[in-house]
Each structure stands twice: as structure tokens, then as C-alpha cells.
Motif scaffolding. Structure first.
Motif, short mmCIF file in Angstrom:
data_model
loop_
_atom_site.label_atom_id
_atom_site.label_comp_id
_atom_site.label_asym_id
_atom_site.label_seq_id
_atom_site.Cartn_x
_atom_site.Cartn_y
_atom_site.Cartn_z
N VAL A 148 -8.35 20.42 -1.14
CA VAL A 148 -8.19 19.49 -2.42
C VAL A 148 -6.33 19.48 -2.01
O VAL A 148 -5.88 18.87 -2.41
N ALA A 149 -5.97 20.66 -1.34
CA ALA A 149 -4.44 20.74 -1.16
C ALA A 149 -4.56 19.22 -0.04
O ALA A 149 -2.35 18.91 -0.23
N GLU A 150 -4.94 19.06 0.59
CA GLU A 150 -4.88 18.34 1.70
C GLU A 150 -4.59 16.25 0.94
O GLU A 150 -3.87 15.97 1.18
N TYR A 151 -5.28 16.68 -0.30
CA TYR A 151 -5.25 15.10 -0.55
C TYR A 151 -4.36 15.39 -1.51
O TYR A 151 -3.82 14.20 -1.92
N LEU A 152 -4.01 16.39 -2.20
CA LEU A 152 -2.44 16.90 -3.04
C LEU A 152 -1.40 15.69 -2.11
O LEU A 152 -0.53 15.74 -2.63
N THR A 153 -1.42 16.32 -1.26
CA THR A 153 -0.01 16.09 0.05
C THR A 153 -0.23 14.10 -0.41
O THR A 153 1.11 14.42 -0.05
N ARG A 154 -1.61 13.88 -0.15
CA ARG A 154 -1.78 12.41 -0.09
C ARG A 154 -0.84 12.02 -1.51
O ARG A 154 0.11 10.97 -1.60
#
Length: 381
Positions: free
Chosen positions: A43-49
């Protein structure tokens, strides 16, 4: 500064603070979500996007004044903004070729000011567009649909079958909400079992798997799986429906667990109208940058067992999953899930305002509350 510009700045500052706070929470190994370790990291990876998308949209306002959000529902930008971002990324190089280089623009701006004694608005817009286009093509933003990735491979010791953890994401165009999906799926494809599982029922360490792998690890099914995920990522579909469809559509894939993380709605004072009680209280928060509330929901469906398949001379049936629905919980039944968690992230000042107004119980009933204070997230309040 116009009222519209002021509102836009407040909105972008608020959503940046909210997503930044949520990322702190997701990456903190002390947070309650970190019992799902890899889930939080995904989820953190998609938050970065998402953060990158909002940064680009903010820059885009320097030369393009139209930006619409779903004020009465999700509090996120409307789907059209994502399509424009994707289109701008594709055209970035072509458009940059027609805009002077930054040094050239700065020289023209200085010359304009000296000669005309006024501010060069047109040149400023060209500079803003150049900076935006360079930004939008540099890193990955949160697109309308993100193809799947396999991030974990193991073997189920009970079944002797390899299983994968695969994730993908979509921005739902009807609800204007970002949603992240994760599925744990066993693969009984003979070629994959032969390649990945050794005699003692363990993963074959000799097979080099450079994780993460784009798409489903099984190359025979990768394209079909991508087609499936794109067609089955709508927020309106219950997680149970998606899990059943996946189980039905693939002879040799057996979904054991499906998670969906819905990142929203988002509430911010004076801009969104998606909850009158929240809006009234947030309007009383002294600092506008602290007058917001971000919610998210984690939904889960898991298999409680299998119905064995059978092979006959004239017909056959595949092994099917028996998914668990918690019928003792009306909300779980309504959502079509085995379990769910509602979370809310709120700045300390906004939480204090809700507390002082006696609205904490009403607003946060059924939610796990997390308070953002001085760059840290405090849970279990």
C-alpha cells in the motif's frame, strides 16, 4: 490570491499531509497494520504514486486552471484528471520540444520585466508547463489501472502447490476512489508445479525468481490474468464476487485470500461536502492545514475450504473454493467480505475539535482512529 486559488492550495496541502501521514503509518513497523507487513509495504508503494500524482496536479495549476474534485462523495479528483495526466505523460517529450529551455525562458522573463515593467504571465505559464511535463514523465503516478505484480512465491506444505502473492491497483471512475488489490493464489498448473516444487514439498531454490515479477508468475496465464484484473477491479464489485469470478475463470488458479484496500473518502474543511457533521466541526479548526480527515477500509475474503473437483468421461468439474462470509456481521454481509476494518487518520488539532464538539463517538463509530501529531502517528486512542 483569488478564493479559487486559495481553496486549491488548501486542498493540495491537506491531501499531501494526509497521504504523507498515511505513508508514515504504513511504513511504521510499530503500527497495528504491520502485522500484515507486506500488505503495508504494498500500500505504501501505491501511496507514493498517489503523492506523485497530486504533486503533478498541483504544478499543472500553474498553467491550466481547471481541476475538479468529487466534493460530495470521495473528496478525490474526478477520473478525468487521471486520464489527462496519462495523456500528458505520453505527449511530454513532444510538447517539451516546443517549449524553450528553462535558461532561455528565464532570460526572456527578465528581459520582458525590464522592457515592459510588468510581469510576463505568458512566459510564466510556459515555465510552469515545462516544469510540470518534466515532472510528469520522471516517475510513476497512480494511473487509471496498474498492472499486477507478483511479490512473493512459496509452497503450501498441505497441498504441495506453489502460491503467489499478487497485487494491482485501479482508480475507480464511478466512485472516484483509489483501490489496491492483493490476492494469494495457489497454482496447480503442471508445468509450474514441476518447475517450482521439489520432492520434499518445498520451493525449488535453484529457480531464480527476480521478485517483484511483472504480472502473474505463470507465463501461460499472465495475459489472461491481466485481462481479468482490469475487468474485475470496480469498486462496485464486492470482494466476494471478484474472488468467485477468479476461481471460476481459471482452471488451475485457486484464490485463497483476496484483500482490497479502499483509500478514502477524504474530507477537508470548506472544500468537500461529503459529511455535514465532519464539515461543520472541521470548519472550526484554527489552522486550515489541519482541517482534514482521511478514511480507508481494508476488506478481506478468504477460502475456508475446497469443494473437490471431479473428472468424468463426459463432463468434469474443477476444484472450487468455499469462501467464508461472516453472516453474524450485517455489515460484512452487505460488503460481501469475510472481514473488514475501517480506519481514520486525523490531525491532532482536528481530533481535539471533534472531541470538544462531542462528535468523536458519532464520527468515529466503527473506526480505528489514528492521530497525526508532529510527524508521528498515534494509534489506539
Amino acid at each position: 490570491m483569488s478564493a479559487e486559488t486559495d481553496a486549491a492550495e488548501r486542498y493540495f496541502s491537506s491531501i499531501a499531509a494526509a497521504l504523507g501521514g498515511l505513508e508514515v503509518f504504513m511504513r511504521d513497523d510499530r503500527s497495528p497494520l504491520y502485522r500484515h507487513g507486506i500488505v503495508a509495504r504494498i500500500v505504501a508503494e501505491y501511496l507514493t504514486r498517489l503523492e506523485k500524482s497530486f504533486s503533478c496536479w498541483r504544478n499543472r495549476l500553474g498553467f491550466q486552471e481547471t481541476f475538479r474534485i468529487s466534493r460530495a462523495e470521495s473528496g478525490y479528483p474526478v477520473f478525468q484528471n487521471l486520464l489527462e495526466l496519462e495523456n500528458d505523460r505520453r505527449q511530454a517529450d513532444q510538447r517539451l520540444a516546443n517549449i524553450p529551455a528553462p535558461d532561455e525562458l528565464r532570460a526572456e522573463m527578465a528581459d520582458f520585466i525590464l522592457r515592459r515593467k510588468e510581469f510576463p504571465k505568458a512566459l510564466q505559464k510556459s515555465m510552469a508547463e515545462r516544469l510540470y511535463l518534466e515532472d510528469v514523465k520522471s516517475e510513476e503516478t497512480f494511473g487509471p489501472f496498474s498492472l499486477s505484480e507478483t511479490v512473493k512465491v512459496s509452497v503450501n506444505p498441505k497441498s504441495g502447490l506453489p502460491y503467489y502473492l499478487v497485487h494491482w491497483a485501479a482508480f475507480d471512475g464511478a466512485a472516484n476512489l483509489p483501490v489496491v488489490y492483493m490476492v494469494t493464489v495457489e497454482d496447480s498448473t503442471e508445468a509450474m508445479v514441476r518447475q517450482l516444487v521439489i520432492k520434499d514439498g518445498k520451493l525449488n531454490e535453484k529457480v531464480d525468481i527476480p521478485l517483484p515479477v511483472e504480472g502473474l508468475l505463470n507465463p501461460e496465464l499472465a495475459h489472461k490474468f491481466d485481462d481479468f484484473t482490469e475487468k474485475n477491479s470496480a469498486y462496485s464489485l464486492a470482494p466476494m464476487t471478484i474472488a468467485v469470478n477468479l476461481d471460476r475463470d481459471f482452471e488451475t488458479l485457486h484464490p485463497k485470500q483476496l484483500r482490497r484496500v479502499v483509500l478514502g473518502p477524504f474530507y477537508t474543511a470548506g472544500i468537500t461536502e461529503n459529511n455535514s457533521t465532519v464539515s461543520e466541526v472541521l470548519a472550526k479548526v484554527r489552522k486550515p492545514e489541519n482541517a482534514w480527515l482521511l478514511t480507508w477500509t481494508i476488506q478481506e475474503v478468504y477460502s475456508k475450504g475446497e469443494k473437490p473437483g471431479r473428472k468424468g468421461l463426459f463432463s468434469s468439474e474443477k476444484t472450487t473454493q468455499e469462501f467464508f462470509i461472516n453472516t453474524d456481521d450485517l455489515e460484512a454481509t452487505r460488503q460481501g467480505v469475510s472481514s473488514y476494518e475501517n480506519h481514520a487518520l486525523v490531525p491532532h488539532e482536528a481530533y481535539q475539535a471533534l472531541y470538544a464538539a462531542g462528535e468523536v463517538q458519532k464520527v468515529f463509530s466503527g473506526y480505528k482512529v489514528h492521530i497525526l501529531s508532529n510527524g508521528q502517528v498515534i494509534s489506539d486512542v
